[in-house]
Design a protein around this motif. Structure first.
Motif: not given
Ligand SMILES: O=P(O)(O)OC[C@H]1O[C@H](O[C@H]2O[C@H](CO)[C@@H](O)[C@H](O)[C@H]2O)[C@H](O)[C@@H](O)[C@@H]1O
Length: 368
Positions: A230-236, A257-267
């Motif tokens: 999934l992606s949570v968008h921060f851009r707007c 706990p079986k899910l992890r988080l990574t960062q992308g471009r404003k996401v």
């Protein structure tokens, strides 16, 4: 309970903090076994809160750093630009050297989508690829095996690219499919298909619904379902609200706990903790293409995002081919070369096509 990488969730009275101390918590306060430190539950909760706050801020800071908008507003970056360019020269300027290095080897192309083949735009549903770029990628695929490797859901990235002759690795490589080939024996259409995270589908759907609900109070926030991630968008979202949004994401994720988080471009990207990423997808694709343990393959991976680093690193470690980072700004990277934007990516791909066509012609003439 076994916890996901870097997560501070605790359960069954046990928690592993970032300090790497195993802490035992219980109402009766049993004596701490040899080598373990016993601390009160209250103190542990305080520690976790501090840790959690720091983690949320770290996500936000890291996301800001990976999406700089003005080089002048980041003086250290502009100072570093010169030395960074020396270490990661333009793939266009180094074209001849790149071709020289690939001599006698089969080039295989791996392309990220957003920010590489299409420019970054505010609405992720409108990240269209230009006709010129599609034409270039179509020609490229006639010359070299070509794959798209994206964080997006495979179907969605296919709808943008619209080229049936390519390999597609969606959901950060967790959903891989090759071009359809007609089987001689069964007469069915066959294609490679690999989905290492299929057991996570119900969990991802559940978390998607929760994230949509939890983040709806934050104006501009958008949750995108990429099937296995999934992606949570921060851009707007107003930058002042980024911490609040990151906190909302954390409040949902702490139950998983079986899910992890990574960062992308404003996401922020949420995905299963399985050991699979774009680097592993690249290796899987090389194998599917018949290049397992081959020394005469020359893979070229072009991408703009942090998640592409896993693929750049694989190429560096294998000492085969190289990565090209698409970025206008200096960034820590395992890529060898750089290109500034999708237009430069298109120029580079065109030059590869022209070089290949000319070398095929030259070979044909020499046989006459
Ligand atoms: O691996 P990629 O193909 O680069 O996918 C990574 C994410 O790309 C998309 O988000 C990015 O592009 C959007 C459209 O230009 C932009 O609005 C957003 O801010 C960028 O992060 C995609 O929407 C995400 O789901 C992918 O995870």
């Amino acid at each position: 309970k076994n916890m996901g990488a870097g997560q501070n969730v605790f359960n069954d009275g046990k928690a592993v903090l970032n300090m790497s101390i195993t802490v035992t918590v219980s109402a009766q306060k049993p004596p701490a076994p040899h080598g373990y430190i016993s601390i009160s539950r209250k103190k542990l909760l305080q520690n976790l809160e501090i840790n959690t706050g720091a983690r949320v801020n770290a996500w936000v800071d890291s996301m800001r750093a990976s999406s700089p908008t003005h080089i002048k507003s980041t003086p250290s970056l502009s100072d570093d630009q010169g030395s960074w360019n020396l270490h990661h020269p333009s793939a266009l300027e180094m074209f001849e050297q790149i071709i020289e290095a690939s001599k006698g080897k089969q080039i295989a192309m791996f392309l990220d989508y957003d920010g590489t083949l299409s420019p970054i735009v505010e609405d992720p549903d409108r990240a269209f690829m230009s006709k010129k770029m599609r034409k270039t990628v179509r020609k490229l695929a006639k010359c070299f095996p070509t794959a798209i490797v994206s964080g997006r859901c495979r179907d969605k990235v296919y709808k943008f690219v619209k080229l049936a002759e390519l390999y597609y690795a969606g959901s950060h490589g967790m959903d891989i499919k090759g071009p359809e080939k007609r089987s001689k024996s069964t007469k069915d259409n066959e294609s490679v298909l690999f989905q290492p995270a299929s057991e996570f589908l119900p969990m991802i759907d559940e978390v998607y619904k929760q994230l949509v609900e939890t983040t709806k109070s934050t104006p501009g926030a958008k949750v995108e379902n990429n099937k296995f991630c999934l992606s949570v968008h921060f851009r707007c979202v107003d930058e002042k609200k980024w911490s609040e949004l990151a906190q909302q994401v954390r409040s949902v994720l702490k139950e998983y706990p079986k899910l992890r988080l990574t960062q992308g471009r404003k996401v922020l990207e949420i995905r299963p903790t399985i050991k699979w990423d774009k680097g592993k997808a690249l290796e899987f694709l090389l194998e599917s293409l018949g290049f397992a343990n081959c020394t005469d393959v020359f893979p070229v991976y072009i991408g703009d995002d942090r998640t592409d680093e896993d693929a750049f690193k694989i190429l560096r470690d294998r000492g085969q081919g190289f990565g090209i980072l698409v970025s206008k700004f200096p960034k820590e990277t395992s890529a060898s070369y750089s290109l500034q934007e999708p237009d430069e990516v298109m120029d580079f791909l065109r030059r590869l096509v022209e070089w290949k066509q000319l070398s095929v012609q030259a070979r044909a003439q020499s046989r006459m």
